[in-house]
Design a protein around this motif. Structure first.
Motif, PDB file in Angstrom:
ATOM      1  N   SER A  32       3.691  13.197  31.726  1.00 29.75           N
ATOM      2  CA  SER A  32       3.691  11.776  31.372  1.00 29.75           C
ATOM      3  C   SER A  32       4.149  11.610  29.930  1.00 29.75           C
ATOM      4  CB  SER A  32       2.294  11.186  31.546  1.00 29.75           C
ATOM      5  OG  SER A  32       1.880  11.305  32.890  1.00 29.75           O
ATOM      6  N   TYR A  33       5.174  10.773  29.755  1.00 31.10           N
ATOM      7  CA  TYR A  33       5.769  10.534  28.445  1.00 31.10           C
ATOM      8  C   TYR A  33       5.639   9.068  28.081  1.00 31.10           C
ATOM      9  CZ  TYR A  33       7.737  15.155  29.115  1.00 31.10           C
ATOM     10  OH  TYR A  33       7.878  16.508  29.328  1.00 31.10           O
ATOM     11  N   VAL A  34       4.911   8.778  27.012  1.00 30.60           N
ATOM     12  CA  VAL A  34       4.714   7.403  26.568  1.00 30.60           C
ATOM     13  C   VAL A  34       5.974   6.930  25.849  1.00 30.60           C
ATOM     14  CG1 VAL A  34       3.343   5.892  25.081  1.00 30.60           C
ATOM     15  CG2 VAL A  34       2.223   7.728  26.373  1.00 30.60           C
ATOM     16  N   ASP A  35       6.437   5.753  26.244  1.00 33.11           N
ATOM     17  CA  ASP A  35       7.599   5.141  25.601  1.00 33.11           C
ATOM     18  C   ASP A  35       7.169   4.265  24.427  1.00 33.11           C
ATOM     19  OD1 ASP A  35       9.873   5.956  27.368  1.00 33.11           O
ATOM     20  OD2 ASP A  35       8.589   4.998  28.868  1.00 33.11           O
ATOM     21  N   ASN A  36       6.309   3.300  24.695  1.00 39.30           N
ATOM     22  CA  ASN A  36       5.881   2.360  23.659  1.00 39.30           C
ATOM     23  C   ASN A  36       4.472   1.883  23.917  1.00 39.30           C
ATOM     24  OD1 ASN A  36       8.207   2.288  22.082  1.00 39.30           O
ATOM     25  ND2 ASN A  36       9.104   0.594  23.220  1.00 39.30           N
ATOM     26  N   ILE A  37       3.793   1.619  22.823  1.00 41.21           N
ATOM     27  CA  ILE A  37       2.518   0.905  22.841  1.00 41.21           C
ATOM     28  C   ILE A  37       2.626  -0.104  21.712  1.00 41.21           C
ATOM     29  CG2 ILE A  37       0.014   1.048  22.546  1.00 41.21           C
ATOM     30  CD1 ILE A  37       0.258   4.024  23.440  1.00 41.21           C
ATOM     31  N   ALA A  38       2.413  -1.376  22.022  1.00 41.20           N
ATOM     32  CA  ALA A  38       2.553  -2.416  20.996  1.00 41.20           C
ATOM     33  C   ALA A  38       1.562  -3.545  21.265  1.00 41.20           C
ATOM     34  CB  ALA A  38       3.972  -2.957  20.984  1.00 41.20           C
ATOM     35  N   VAL A  39       1.030  -4.083  20.177  1.00 45.16           N
ATOM     36  CA  VAL A  39       0.074  -5.187  20.252  1.00 45.16           C
ATOM     37  C   VAL A  39       0.515  -6.247  19.251  1.00 45.16           C
ATOM     38  CG1 VAL A  39      -2.347  -5.859  19.895  1.00 45.16           C
ATOM     39  CG2 VAL A  39      -1.803  -3.628  20.923  1.00 45.16           C
ATOM     40  N   PHE A  40       0.490  -7.498  19.673  1.00 40.91           N
ATOM     41  CA  PHE A  40       0.818  -8.583  18.749  1.00 40.91           C
ATOM     42  C   PHE A  40      -0.124  -8.521  17.548  1.00 40.91           C
ATOM     43  CE2 PHE A  40       2.980 -10.463  22.407  1.00 40.91           C
ATOM     44  CZ  PHE A  40       4.134 -10.970  21.793  1.00 40.91           C
ATOM     45  N   PRO A  41       0.411  -8.749  16.343  1.00 39.72           N
ATOM     46  CA  PRO A  41      -0.412  -8.613  15.126  1.00 39.72           C
ATOM     47  C   PRO A  41      -1.724  -9.391  15.160  1.00 39.72           C
ATOM     48  CG  PRO A  41       1.890  -8.851  14.537  1.00 39.72           C
ATOM     49  CD  PRO A  41       1.802  -9.059  16.029  1.00 39.72           C
ATOM     50  N   GLU A  42      -1.711 -10.579  15.726  1.00 41.78           N
ATOM     51  CA  GLU A  42      -2.928 -11.397  15.724  1.00 41.78           C
ATOM     52  C   GLU A  42      -4.022 -10.852  16.650  1.00 41.78           C
ATOM     53  OE1 GLU A  42       0.085 -13.753  18.324  1.00 41.78           O
ATOM     54  OE2 GLU A  42       0.159 -12.363  16.645  1.00 41.78           O
ATOM     55  N   TYR A  43      -3.684  -9.879  17.489  1.00 39.22           N
ATOM     56  CA  TYR A  43      -4.682  -9.294  18.399  1.00 39.22           C
ATOM     57  C   TYR A  43      -5.060  -7.870  18.022  1.00 39.22           C
ATOM     58  CZ  TYR A  43      -3.389 -13.341  21.161  1.00 39.22           C
ATOM     59  OH  TYR A  43      -3.135 -14.624  21.575  1.00 39.22           O
ATOM     60  N   ARG A  44      -4.520  -7.357  16.937  1.00 37.31           N
ATOM     61  CA  ARG A  44      -4.848  -5.997  16.513  1.00 37.31           C
ATOM     62  C   ARG A  44      -6.277  -5.939  15.994  1.00 37.31           C
ATOM     63  NH1 ARG A  44       0.978  -4.981  13.616  1.00 37.31           N
ATOM     64  NH2 ARG A  44       2.132  -4.982  15.582  1.00 37.31           N
ATOM     65  N   GLY A  45      -6.884  -4.776  16.125  1.00 39.10           N
ATOM     66  CA  GLY A  45      -8.259  -4.596  15.668  1.00 39.10           C
ATOM     67  C   GLY A  45      -9.293  -5.070  16.672  1.00 39.10           C
ATOM     68  N   ARG A  46      -8.861  -5.415  17.878  1.00 40.39           N
ATOM     69  CA  ARG A  46      -9.771  -5.906  18.922  1.00 40.39           C
ATOM     70  C   ARG A  46      -9.890  -4.927  20.085  1.00 40.39           C
ATOM     71  NH1 ARG A  46      -7.956 -11.578  20.870  1.00 40.39           N
ATOM     72  NH2 ARG A  46      -9.411 -10.901  22.471  1.00 40.39           N
ATOM     73  N   GLY A  47      -9.317  -3.727  19.946  1.00 41.56           N
ATOM     74  CA  GLY A  47      -9.425  -2.726  21.004  1.00 41.56           C
ATOM     75  C   GLY A  47      -8.344  -2.821  22.062  1.00 41.56           C
ATOM     76  N   VAL A  48      -7.332  -3.651  21.823  1.00 35.24           N
ATOM     77  CA  VAL A  48      -6.256  -3.810  22.809  1.00 35.24           C
ATOM     78  C   VAL A  48      -5.450  -2.520  22.928  1.00 35.24           C
ATOM     79  CG1 VAL A  48      -4.175  -5.118  23.421  1.00 35.24           C
ATOM     80  CG2 VAL A  48      -6.135  -6.303  22.374  1.00 35.24           C
TER      81      VAL A  48
ATOM     82  N   PRO B 128      -2.943   3.793  11.610  1.00 36.73           N
ATOM     83  CA  PRO B 128      -3.857   3.277  12.634  1.00 36.73           C
ATOM     84  C   PRO B 128      -3.601   3.881  14.021  1.00 36.73           C
ATOM     85  CG  PRO B 128      -3.032   1.478  11.289  1.00 36.73           C
ATOM     86  CD  PRO B 128      -2.228   2.692  10.934  1.00 36.73           C
ATOM     87  N   ALA B 129      -2.337   4.027  14.403  1.00 33.21           N
ATOM     88  CA  ALA B 129      -2.022   4.607  15.715  1.00 33.21           C
ATOM     89  C   ALA B 129      -2.444   6.064  15.772  1.00 33.21           C
ATOM     90  CB  ALA B 129      -0.535   4.464  16.019  1.00 33.21           C
ATOM     91  N   ILE B 130      -2.184   6.810  14.710  1.00 35.66           N
ATOM     92  CA  ILE B 130      -2.568   8.226  14.671  1.00 35.66           C
ATOM     93  C   ILE B 130      -4.084   8.365  14.800  1.00 35.66           C
ATOM     94  CG2 ILE B 130      -2.656  10.264  13.184  1.00 35.66           C
ATOM     95  CD1 ILE B 130       0.195   9.352  12.180  1.00 35.66           C
ATOM     96  N   ALA B 131      -4.824   7.499  14.121  1.00 39.34           N
ATOM     97  CA  ALA B 131      -6.291   7.529  14.223  1.00 39.34           C
ATOM     98  C   ALA B 131      -6.744   7.243  15.656  1.00 39.34           C
ATOM     99  CB  ALA B 131      -6.907   6.524  13.250  1.00 39.34           C
ATOM    100  N   LEU B 132      -6.100   6.287  16.311  1.00 32.29           N
ATOM    101  CA  LEU B 132      -6.440   5.967  17.698  1.00 32.29           C
ATOM    102  C   LEU B 132      -6.171   7.150  18.607  1.00 32.29           C
ATOM    103  CD1 LEU B 132      -7.126   4.107  20.088  1.00 32.29           C
ATOM    104  CD2 LEU B 132      -4.731   3.356  20.035  1.00 32.29           C
ATOM    105  N   TYR B 133      -4.973   7.727  18.516  1.00 25.61           N
ATOM    106  CA  TYR B 133      -4.625   8.837  19.399  1.00 25.61           C
ATOM    107  C   TYR B 133      -5.556  10.028  19.192  1.00 25.61           C
ATOM    108  CZ  TYR B 133      -0.404   5.988  19.726  1.00 25.61           C
ATOM    109  OH  TYR B 133       0.467   4.949  19.882  1.00 25.61           O
ATOM    110  N   THR B 134      -5.877  10.306  17.952  1.00 27.37           N
ATOM    111  CA  THR B 134      -6.786  11.413  17.646  1.00 27.37           C
ATOM    112  C   THR B 134      -8.178  11.138  18.225  1.00 27.37           C
ATOM    113  OG1 THR B 134      -5.541  11.908  15.637  1.00 27.37           O
ATOM    114  CG2 THR B 134      -7.755  12.811  15.772  1.00 27.37           C
ATOM    115  N   ALA B 135      -8.649   9.904  18.089  1.00 30.71           N
ATOM    116  CA  ALA B 135      -9.967   9.534  18.625  1.00 30.71           C
ATOM    117  C   ALA B 135     -10.010   9.669  20.147  1.00 30.71           C
ATOM    118  CB  ALA B 135     -10.321   8.108  18.210  1.00 30.71           C
ATOM    119  N   LEU B 136      -8.863   9.491  20.804  1.00 30.66           N
ATOM    120  CA  LEU B 136      -8.803   9.602  22.263  1.00 30.66           C
ATOM    121  C   LEU B 136      -8.547  11.035  22.728  1.00 30.66           C
ATOM    122  CD1 LEU B 136      -6.882   6.320  23.123  1.00 30.66           C
ATOM    123  CD2 LEU B 136      -9.291   6.848  23.593  1.00 30.66           C
TER     124      LEU B 136
END
Length: 148
Positions: free
Chosen positions: A66-82, A112-120
């Motif tokens: 499995s190869y991830v292409d993109n993960i993106a969240v609109f700025p106004e929704y960041r920090g909400r666990g999306v 922020p993305a690196i922290a998320l991936y590491t946490a997962l």
């Protein structure tokens, strides 16, 4: 109603093309996103809440890889666990498809993305020097293995 993770559909692609232009120096077009809704190897998911598109994530599954292409969240929704919910949904799908691993690339500066991936549970597996353009930057490769 709370946030839901649903399969990406044609109804989402115009809004997601806007998100692509906000987040990436080489964005996917609406047409390219729409094509993924018909691609049998694609798993593209959209986070929605009360009819509003919050973000999306997409990957391709080939055999057990499995190869991830993109993960993106609109700025106004960041920090909400999306982003976490989308990434976890990709992981769950890869596991459900009897995947051996899921892998992705991320800009070295995207803390922020690196922290998320590491946490997962993702682990840094390598570096692609000068992979990104506008601006030029290294890509860090992160992989989460499902085999013990």
């Amino acid at each position: 109603m709370g946030m839901e993770i649903v399969p990406m559909t044609a109804a989402h692609t115009a809004r997601l093309a806007v998100l692509e232009r906000l987040c990436f120096s080489e964005p996917w077009s609406e047409k390219a996103l729409l094509e993924e809704t018909e691609n049998p190897t694609a798993c593209f998911l959209t986070a929605v809440e009360n009819g509003e598109v919050l973000g999306y994530a997409g990957m391709h599954i080939v055999l057990s890889e499995s190869y991830v292409d993109n993960i993106a969240v609109f700025p106004e929704y960041r920090g909400r666990g999306v982003g976490r919910a989308l990434t976890q949904a990709l992981i769950d799908r890869a596991k459900a498809e009897n995947g051996a691993f899921i892998t992705l690339e991320v800009r070295a500066s995207n803390v922020p993305a690196i922290a998320l991936y590491t946490a997962l549970g993702f682990q840094k597996a390598g570096v692609r020097r000068n992979f990104y353009t506008a601006p030029r930057e290294d890509a860090w490769i992160f992989t989460l293995s499902f085999e013990s």
